[in-house]
Design an enzyme around this catalytic site. Structure first.
Site, short mmCIF file in Angstrom:
data_model
loop_
_atom_site.label_atom_id
_atom_site.label_comp_id
_atom_site.label_asym_id
_atom_site.label_seq_id
_atom_site.Cartn_x
_atom_site.Cartn_y
_atom_site.Cartn_z
N ASN A 265 0.85 -1.19 0.00
CA ASN A 265 0.00 0.00 0.00
C ASN A 265 0.89 1.24 0.00
OD1 ASN A 265 -1.49 2.29 1.01
ND2 ASN A 265 -3.12 0.88 1.62
N HIS B 69 1.05 6.18 1.92
CA HIS B 69 1.78 7.15 2.74
C HIS B 69 3.00 7.75 2.06
CE1 HIS B 69 -1.19 6.74 5.68
NE2 HIS B 69 -1.02 5.44 5.76
N HIS C 43 -5.63 3.55 -1.37
CA HIS C 43 -6.91 3.85 -0.73
C HIS C 43 -7.30 5.27 -1.12
CE1 HIS C 43 -9.32 4.01 3.33
NE2 HIS C 43 -10.06 4.27 2.28
N ARG D 78 -9.40 7.90 -0.42
CA ARG D 78 -10.34 8.30 0.63
C ARG D 78 -11.21 9.45 0.16
NH1 ARG D 78 -10.02 7.40 6.04
NH2 ARG D 78 -8.62 5.72 6.72
N ARG E 104 -7.00 12.70 1.68
CA ARG E 104 -5.89 13.13 2.55
C ARG E 104 -4.53 12.67 2.03
NH1 ARG E 104 -7.24 9.73 7.97
NH2 ARG E 104 -9.30 10.60 7.53
N GLU F 266 -8.84 0.55 -2.81
CA GLU F 266 -9.69 0.56 -1.63
C GLU F 266 -10.58 1.80 -1.66
OE1 GLU F 266 -6.87 0.43 1.57
OE2 GLU F 266 -6.92 -1.74 1.66
N THR G 40 -8.05 3.59 9.24
CA THR G 40 -9.22 2.71 9.23
C THR G 40 -9.39 2.06 10.60
OG1 THR G 40 -8.86 2.27 6.91
CG2 THR G 40 -10.28 0.72 8.09
N GLU H 45 -10.88 -9.30 3.19
CA GLU H 45 -9.61 -8.94 3.83
C GLU H 45 -9.90 -8.79 5.32
OE1 GLU H 45 -7.08 -6.02 2.01
OE2 GLU H 45 -6.21 -5.45 3.94
N HIS I 30 -3.74 -4.43 7.78
CA HIS I 30 -3.85 -3.23 8.62
C HIS I 30 -2.98 -3.34 9.87
CE1 HIS I 30 -5.52 0.71 9.46
NE2 HIS I 30 -5.21 0.38 10.70
C1 LIG Z 1 -8.12 -0.29 4.78
C2 LIG Z 1 -6.78 -0.25 5.41
O1 LIG Z 1 -6.54 -0.84 6.44
C3 LIG Z 1 -5.70 0.57 4.84
O2 LIG Z 1 -5.88 0.90 3.50
C4 LIG Z 1 -5.61 1.83 5.59
O3 LIG Z 1 -6.87 2.44 5.50
C5 LIG Z 1 -4.51 2.68 4.98
O4 LIG Z 1 -4.99 3.96 4.77
P1 LIG Z 1 -4.98 4.99 6.00
O5 LIG Z 1 -3.61 4.94 6.62
O6 LIG Z 1 -5.35 6.31 5.40
O7 LIG Z 1 -6.05 4.47 6.93
N1 LIG Z 2 -5.77 -2.90 3.87
C1 LIG Z 2 -4.54 -2.74 4.61
C2 LIG Z 2 -3.60 -1.90 3.85
O1 LIG Z 2 -3.77 -1.67 2.67
C3 LIG Z 2 -2.42 -1.35 4.53
O2 LIG Z 2 -2.69 -1.03 5.86
P1 LIG Z 2 -1.44 -0.48 6.71
O3 LIG Z 2 -0.33 -1.50 6.58
O4 LIG Z 2 -1.05 0.83 6.12
O5 LIG Z 2 -1.97 -0.37 8.12
#
Ligand SMILES: CC(=O)[C@@H](O)[C@H](O)COP(=O)(O)O
Ligand SMILES: NCC(=O)COP(=O)(O)O
Length: 244
Positions: free
Chosen positions: A9, A12, A45, A47, A51, A72, A103, A153, A193
């Site tokens: 993911n 960030h 994601h 959102r 953000r 997402e 989340t 998930e 997560h």
């Molecule tokens: C759904 C999930 O667990 C992740 O995609 C998480 O939402 C990462 O995005 P955020 O750090 O903005 O919550």
């Molecule tokens: N769905 C979880 C994700 O995409 C990444 O979550 P995180 O590792 O950033 O907490």
């Protein structure tokens, strides 16, 4: 036993960019580096409050990602419209509250069965594989099966945020039971997560899990070691756990 897959993911990377409103770092570039380092997929994601990931990122990465995109989104008409236009390989439906830092819980599929089933069917009709981001709760797992979504998930946040070993072990057992139950229902089971380099192995070793989606910990580690090494180290830990 089959290997476990890693979805990286890159939200960030975009958080860093949005902090100053610059054009860098570009999550699309990060996605290419992560794929080169062994990521099996890229998760972003989008959102509602934008953000971190921007609409532009989704459209650009739809063209540049070489593995596959897991988009997402919240279950809203706006987000479903974007998903059906972009047509990523995967969409994961997630809960969203504007005031949340990240989340918090899983999607309440049981309490919104008709709405989530309709969203699942709309996405499936667009040729998208649908995953539901839910807690390891049998009521939610049964409801997820009822929607027709092929993937779920499991939310591992409570495990990751556990305040002591007793709580962590209880959360881990709850996840293990949920993963086994969901697999028994014929669902393809992902998890994610809050997973990081010191808590991932206990999840990755569960043989029923297909893929882990991990972001924050990898991007944080990348700030110190570089993204390629951060991804390779995470993938190695996951494969070691699976082959142990
Ligand atoms: C759904 C999930 O667990 C992740 O995609 C998480 O939402 C990462 O995005 P955020 O750090 O903005 O919550
Ligand atoms: N769905 C979880 C994700 O995409 C990444 O979550 P995180 O590792 O950033 O907490």
């Amino acid at each position: 036993m089959r290997d476990i897959l890693l979805g990286v993911n890159v939200d960030h990377i975009a958080t860093l960019r949005q902090a100053r409103g610059t054009s860098y770092p570009d999550p699309a570039h990060a996605a290419a580096v992560a794929e080169h380092a062994g990521a099996d997929g890229i998760t972003i994601h989008l959102r509602e409050d934008r953000r971190h990931i921007q609409d532009r990122d989704v459209y650009v990465m739809a063209k540049t990602i070489q593995t596959r995109m897991n988009l997402e989104i919240a279950v809203t008409d706006e987000m479903l419209d974007i998903a059906c236009e972009v047509k990523p390989e995967y969409v994961c439906l997630v809960p969203e509250k504007r005031e949340e830092l990240t989340t918090e819980g899983g999607l309440d599929v049981a309490g919104n069965l008709a709405k989530i089933t309709a969203a699942t069917e709309r996405l499936a009709d667009a040729g998208i594989k649908v995953s539901l981001f839910i807690d390891a709760d049998k009521k939610q797992l049964d409801a997820a099966k009822e929607t027709g979504a092929p993937y779920i998930e499991i939310h591992t946040g409570a495990y990751a945020d556990a305040e002591n070993d007793i709580e962590m072990k209880a959360e881990l057992e709850r996840i293990r039971e949920g993963v086994q139950y969901a697999h028994g229902l014929g669902l393809i089971v992902n998890a994610g997560h809050g997973l990081h380099y010191h808590n991932v192995k206990a999840i990755a070793e569960m043989p029923e899990i297909y893929e882990l989606n991990i972001g924050h910990a990898i991007i944080a580690r990348a700030a110190i070691d570089g993204l390629e090494k951060a991804v390779r180290d995470m993938k190695r830990l996951m494969l070691e756990a699976r082959q142990a």
